[in-house]
Motif scaffolding. Sequence first.
Motif, PDB file in Angstrom:
ATOM      1  N   UNK A  84       0.830  -1.213   0.000  1.00 32.54           N
ATOM      2  CA  UNK A  84       0.000   0.000   0.000  1.00 32.54           C
ATOM      3  C   UNK A  84       0.859   1.256   0.000  1.00 32.54           C
ATOM      4  N   UNK A  85       1.966   1.235   0.727  1.00 34.79           N
ATOM      5  CA  UNK A  85       2.863   2.384   0.748  1.00 34.79           C
ATOM      6  C   UNK A  85       3.479   2.601  -0.624  1.00 34.79           C
ATOM      7  N   UNK A  86       3.835   1.515  -1.324  1.00 33.53           N
ATOM      8  CA  UNK A  86       4.408   1.646  -2.669  1.00 33.53           C
ATOM      9  C   UNK A  86       3.376   2.228  -3.632  1.00 33.53           C
ATOM     10  N   UNK A  87       2.112   1.796  -3.478  1.00 30.81           N
ATOM     11  CA  UNK A  87       1.050   2.355  -4.326  1.00 30.81           C
ATOM     12  C   UNK A  87       0.875   3.851  -4.081  1.00 30.81           C
ATOM     13  N   UNK A  88       0.888   4.263  -2.820  1.00 32.48           N
ATOM     14  CA  UNK A  88       0.776   5.689  -2.497  1.00 32.48           C
ATOM     15  C   UNK A  88       1.978   6.474  -3.023  1.00 32.48           C
ATOM     16  N   UNK A  90       3.752   5.770  -5.730  1.00 29.50           N
ATOM     17  CA  UNK A  90       3.590   5.929  -7.177  1.00 29.50           C
ATOM     18  C   UNK A  90       2.538   6.992  -7.498  1.00 29.50           C
ATOM     19  N   UNK A  91       1.464   7.013  -6.731  1.00 27.08           N
ATOM     20  CA  UNK A  91       0.435   8.040  -6.952  1.00 27.08           C
ATOM     21  C   UNK A  91       0.991   9.423  -6.686  1.00 27.08           C
ATOM     22  N   UNK A  92       1.753   9.571  -5.625  1.00 26.43           N
ATOM     23  CA  UNK A  92       2.343  10.872  -5.287  1.00 26.43           C
ATOM     24  C   UNK A  92       3.311  11.332  -6.374  1.00 26.43           C
ATOM     25  N   UNK A  93       4.101  10.401  -6.909  1.00 26.90           N
ATOM     26  CA  UNK A  93       5.051  10.750  -7.971  1.00 26.90           C
ATOM     27  C   UNK A  93       4.312  11.221  -9.216  1.00 26.90           C
ATOM     28  N   UNK A  94       3.258  10.531  -9.589  1.00 27.88           N
ATOM     29  CA  UNK A  94       2.498  10.913 -10.786  1.00 27.88           C
ATOM     30  C   UNK A  94       1.856  12.288 -10.627  1.00 27.88           C
ATOM     31  N   UNK A  95       1.298  12.568  -9.449  1.00 30.16           N
ATOM     32  CA  UNK A  95       0.644  13.864  -9.243  1.00 30.16           C
ATOM     33  C   UNK A  95       1.670  15.001  -9.214  1.00 30.16           C
TER      34      UNK A  95
END
Length: 322
Positions: free
Chosen positions: A245-249, A251-256
Amino acid sequence: MSSFLHAPMACTVPPSVSSQSVRGPKTISLSCCRAFAAKIPIPPINPKDPFLSKLASVAASSPETILNRPVNPDTPPYLDLFDSPKLMATPAQVERSISYNEHRPKSPPPDLPSLLLHGRIVYIGMPLVPAVTELVVAELMYLQWMDPKQPIYLYINSTGTTRDDGETVGMETEGFAIYDALMQLQNEVHTVAVGAAIGQACLLLSAGTKGHRFMMPHAKAMIQQPRVPSSGLMPASDVLIRAKEVITNRDTLVELLAKHTGNSVEAVANVMRRPFYMDANRAKEFGVIDKILWRGQEKVMAEVAAPEEWDKNAGIKVMDGF
């Protein structure tokens, strides 16, 4: 009152007045009492005194109330003649004059966030915990409902979902909740970094309306990878689930961040391998903000002449080919 004072009555004097030592008071005539009282100066009597007026009316209506009175040394004399004696009021009960009270608020003042909200200002001055997220999202929704055309000013001084020492205090979804609320607004959102904008707070800073993302000269911005909350005695399988879940967050933070800063996903992911600190100038170069707020800076820069104008004023001629 005057009829009562001139009524025939006996007068008593203490034993010290008599030349002989006696045990009780001695009764003398009214003429002797008048002669004794004539030597004592009597202060002027105020005819408008309410106590004397009440005493005179009682003496005129029922003189026996005055003459036949029990002696009680514990209470002031004649005070029981009043139905409900009113003593001096306390300072809190005294009504102040209008001139003293004209500039005081009629009701208790509101709290500070409410005063800022009246100026369409939302201030994030704490880490992103559920209570902060709830208040900020509610204020954003309220300001859009009040006027969907006026801009909203978001001031940020937050360490994101961690404390300044790096300990996790909130879930990454707290920052994403405020971000999603910002993206749903019809208003322009002017973001201003004051102090620090770290992690998710840096994302909120970059998510403002393009051209209206500001930073104070000595503020700091920092982006970093999300942290795994304390696992404690959690089983290994649950730790793995949290790590995913931390890795998913992340990746989302990097994209935004890549979307709002204009950088590639690879460039943002590369600098986020370790904490990436930015001062105002570096944050502007990286694309987190558009302008640095410095009082009078725009006026100073507008008055600066172009290089060609400097050369012309200095008498320097520019040769072709140079």
